[in-house]
Design an enzyme around this catalytic site. Structure first.
Site, PDB file in Angstrom:
ATOM      1  N   LYS A   1      18.841 -33.723  32.920  1.00 48.08           N
ATOM      2  CA  LYS A   1      18.570 -35.170  33.001  1.00 48.08           C
ATOM      3  C   LYS A   1      18.166 -35.715  31.634  1.00 48.08           C
ATOM      4  O   LYS A   1      18.612 -36.792  31.224  1.00 48.08           O
ATOM      5  CB  LYS A   1      17.478 -35.433  34.039  1.00 48.08           C
ATOM      6  CG  LYS A   1      16.951 -36.860  34.077  1.00 48.08           C
ATOM      7  CD  LYS A   1      17.987 -37.857  34.550  1.00 48.08           C
ATOM      8  CE  LYS A   1      17.657 -39.284  34.172  1.00 48.08           C
ATOM      9  NZ  LYS A   1      16.799 -40.007  35.047  1.00 48.08           N
TER      10      LYS A   1
ATOM     11  N   LYS B   1       9.544 -43.269  27.463  1.00 55.19           N
ATOM     12  CA  LYS B   1       8.898 -42.044  27.967  1.00 55.19           C
ATOM     13  C   LYS B   1       9.876 -40.865  27.902  1.00 55.19           C
ATOM     14  O   LYS B   1       9.551 -39.780  27.436  1.00 55.19           O
ATOM     15  CB  LYS B   1       8.419 -42.314  29.400  1.00 55.19           C
ATOM     16  CG  LYS B   1       7.839 -41.153  30.167  1.00 55.19           C
ATOM     17  CD  LYS B   1       8.760 -40.500  31.184  1.00 55.19           C
ATOM     18  CE  LYS B   1       9.403 -41.370  32.207  1.00 55.19           C
ATOM     19  NZ  LYS B   1      10.225 -40.702  33.210  1.00 55.19           N
TER      20      LYS B   1
HETATM   21  P1  NA7 Z   1       8.806 -47.712  38.641  1.00 54.30           P
HETATM   22  O1  NA7 Z   1       9.489 -48.830  39.299  1.00 54.30           O
HETATM   23  O2  NA7 Z   1       7.953 -47.984  37.450  1.00 54.30           O
HETATM   24  O3  NA7 Z   1       7.905 -46.975  39.747  1.00 54.30           O
HETATM   25  C1  NA7 Z   1       7.037 -45.952  39.377  1.00 54.30           C
HETATM   26  C2  NA7 Z   1       6.365 -45.385  40.612  1.00 54.30           C
HETATM   27  O4  NA7 Z   1       5.441 -44.370  40.171  1.00 54.30           O
HETATM   28  C3  NA7 Z   1       5.557 -46.418  41.398  1.00 54.30           C
HETATM   29  O5  NA7 Z   1       5.628 -46.099  42.761  1.00 54.30           O
HETATM   30  C4  NA7 Z   1       4.146 -46.176  40.856  1.00 54.30           C
HETATM   31  O6  NA7 Z   1       3.119 -46.577  41.698  1.00 54.30           O
HETATM   32  C5  NA7 Z   1       4.160 -44.669  40.725  1.00 54.30           C
HETATM   33  N1  NA7 Z   1       3.096 -44.175  39.845  1.00 54.30           N
HETATM   34  C6  NA7 Z   1       2.961 -44.369  38.509  1.00 54.30           C
HETATM   35  N2  NA7 Z   1       1.856 -43.742  38.055  1.00 54.30           N
HETATM   36  C7  NA7 Z   1       1.284 -43.153  39.124  1.00 54.30           C
HETATM   37  C8  NA7 Z   1       0.129 -42.355  39.290  1.00 54.30           C
HETATM   38  N3  NA7 Z   1      -0.653 -42.036  38.256  1.00 54.30           N
HETATM   39  N4  NA7 Z   1      -0.167 -41.911  40.522  1.00 54.30           N
HETATM   40  C9  NA7 Z   1       0.628 -42.229  41.576  1.00 54.30           C
HETATM   41  N5  NA7 Z   1       1.742 -42.976  41.492  1.00 54.30           N
HETATM   42  C10 NA7 Z   1       2.070 -43.432  40.262  1.00 54.30           C
HETATM   43  O7  NA7 Z   1       9.808 -46.575  38.180  1.00 54.30           O
HETATM   44  P2  NA7 Z   1      11.285 -46.262  38.741  1.00 54.30           P
HETATM   45  O8  NA7 Z   1      11.252 -46.297  40.218  1.00 54.30           O
HETATM   46  O9  NA7 Z   1      12.276 -47.095  38.011  1.00 54.30           O
HETATM   47  O10 NA7 Z   1      11.481 -44.755  38.201  1.00 54.30           O
HETATM   48  C11 NA7 Z   1      10.946 -43.648  38.896  1.00 54.30           C
HETATM   49  C12 NA7 Z   1      11.383 -42.378  38.176  1.00 54.30           C
HETATM   50  O11 NA7 Z   1      12.821 -42.287  38.124  1.00 54.30           O
HETATM   51  C13 NA7 Z   1      10.941 -42.281  36.718  1.00 54.30           C
HETATM   52  O12 NA7 Z   1      10.598 -40.938  36.421  1.00 54.30           O
HETATM   53  C14 NA7 Z   1      12.147 -42.731  35.944  1.00 54.30           C
HETATM   54  O13 NA7 Z   1      12.133 -42.238  34.615  1.00 54.30           O
HETATM   55  C15 NA7 Z   1      13.291 -42.267  36.779  1.00 54.30           C
HETATM   56  P3  NA7 Z   1       2.587 -48.119  41.680  1.00 54.30           P
HETATM   57  O14 NA7 Z   1       3.530 -48.875  42.539  1.00 54.30           O
HETATM   58  O15 NA7 Z   1       2.628 -48.564  40.226  1.00 54.30           O
HETATM   59  O16 NA7 Z   1       1.215 -48.039  42.203  1.00 54.30           O
END
Ligand code: NA7
Length: 291
Positions: free
Chosen positions: A171, A239
């Site tokens: 990836k 990232k």
């Molecule tokens: P998004 O739309 O930025 O969503 C990120 C998700 O990750 C979202 O549900 C966040 O929860 C969650 N998140 C981020 N940090 C945390 C922590 N510390 N604990 C729990 N949950 C967290 O990203 P995408 O959906 O576009 O992408 C997801 C992945 O696919 C990523 O690795 C990309 O590079 C590819 P929130 O809603 O902010 O509370």
């Protein structure tokens, strides 16, 4: 039918979880920001109190969160998946993380006799909605076969890469290409425009030549319109560039162009473009090229 737990309902996670519901899988969901569980709950998903609670109720746990620190917190942290999961269950991490993170998670889950796959996806919001993601797999082939019907509800192509961490490595290499492509296209576009050419002619040439890709018609067209609504956030590409360069350093492999592109994405993020689409690298380059 396998019971599925889904953690991380962001841009990607929500439509992917929707497709699991549409395929008939019983679904338990959790998201750090609870309001995002609402659309899933309205369609019949159960909302759990936290990652451990999700894990205690399902056969397969899927994580789709932003970064290595997030997935580590959700799986290994307090009230995390590891605390609640039953032996014999499977964890599938679909986030984009480093191979080292994937191996760390797999190692920790082994202590509970839980199998692990790293299964990051290629494709952003559109393919996630349409269920046409390309899914890259690291882990045991037998584990993949157990969850193949689940993955098939979210993706059209499943590519087995090798042992744990190999899906993540593949990836990162794929997103390396995407970052180079967006940056290269942006520079080409600026050059074409500065020469006084119609930018559509640039797309015409790309479409007619050997390196033709649907990317130019979809992403290239939105870049021409300066439409940077996020399908894949610039901060997430930044990232990933960091993860690529970190991996390259571990492998003692120089990636000088990728290092430069990481710097450019870092600058774009620090000037407020982190929540825009990664293609907003064009806006960053444009801002730095006054006439
Ligand atoms: P998004 O739309 O930025 O969503 C990120 C998700 O990750 C979202 O549900 C966040 O929860 C969650 N998140 C981020 N940090 C945390 C922590 N510390 N604990 C729990 N949950 C967290 O990203 P995408 O959906 O576009 O992408 C997801 C992945 O696919 C990523 O690795 C990309 O590079 C590819 P929130 O809603 O902010 O509370």
């Amino acid at each position: 039918m396998l019971r599925i737990g889904f953690l991380g309902l962001g841009t990607m996670g929500t439509p992917m979880a929707m497709n699991l519901l549409a395929a008939g899988f019983p679904l338990v969901v959790w998201n750090r920001t609870p309001i995002k569980t609402k659309p899933l709950a309205e369609r019949g998903a159960k909302v759990a109190k936290g990652p451990a609670h999700v894990a205690s109720e399902v056969d397969v746990v899927i994580t789709m969160v932003s970064a290595p620190s997030a997935v580590e917190s959700v799986i290994l942290g307090p009230s995390g998946v590891l605390e609640g999961i039953r032996s014999g269950a499977i964890v599938v991490d679909m986030s984009t993380v480093s191979p080292t993170t994937s191996r760390k998670l797999a190692g920790a889950l082994t202590t509970k006799q839980v199998e692990f796959l790293d299964a990051p996806v290629v494709g952003s919001r559109g393919p996630a909605k349409q269920g046409t993601l390309v899914i890259l797999i690291g882990g045991l082939p037998g584990t993949l076969e157990r969850v193949r019907p689940v993955l098939s509800a979210m993706g059209k192509t499943i590519i087995y890469a090798g042992g744990v961490g190999m899906g993540s490595a593949l990836k990162l290499a794929t997103n390396l290409m995407l970052a180079h492509l967006a940056t290269g296209f942006a520079e080409g576009l600026l050059l074409v425009q500065r020469c006084g050419l119609d930018p559509r002619r640039f797309l015409d040439v790309l479409a007619a030549s050997t390196f033709c890709s649907p990317w130019y018609e979809t992403k290239g067209s939105t870049m021409l319109k300066r439409d940077f609504a996020a399908h894949f956030a610039l901060s997430l590409m930044r990232k990933d560039l960091g993860l690529m360069n970190e991996l390259a350093k571990e492998l003692n492999l120089p990636l000088p162009v990728t290092e430069l592109i990481e710097r450019l994405f870092g600058e774009a993020q620090s000037t407020g473009k982190g929540n825009d689409d990664y293609s907003a690298i064009l806006a960053h380059l444009e801002a730095g090229s006054p006439k």
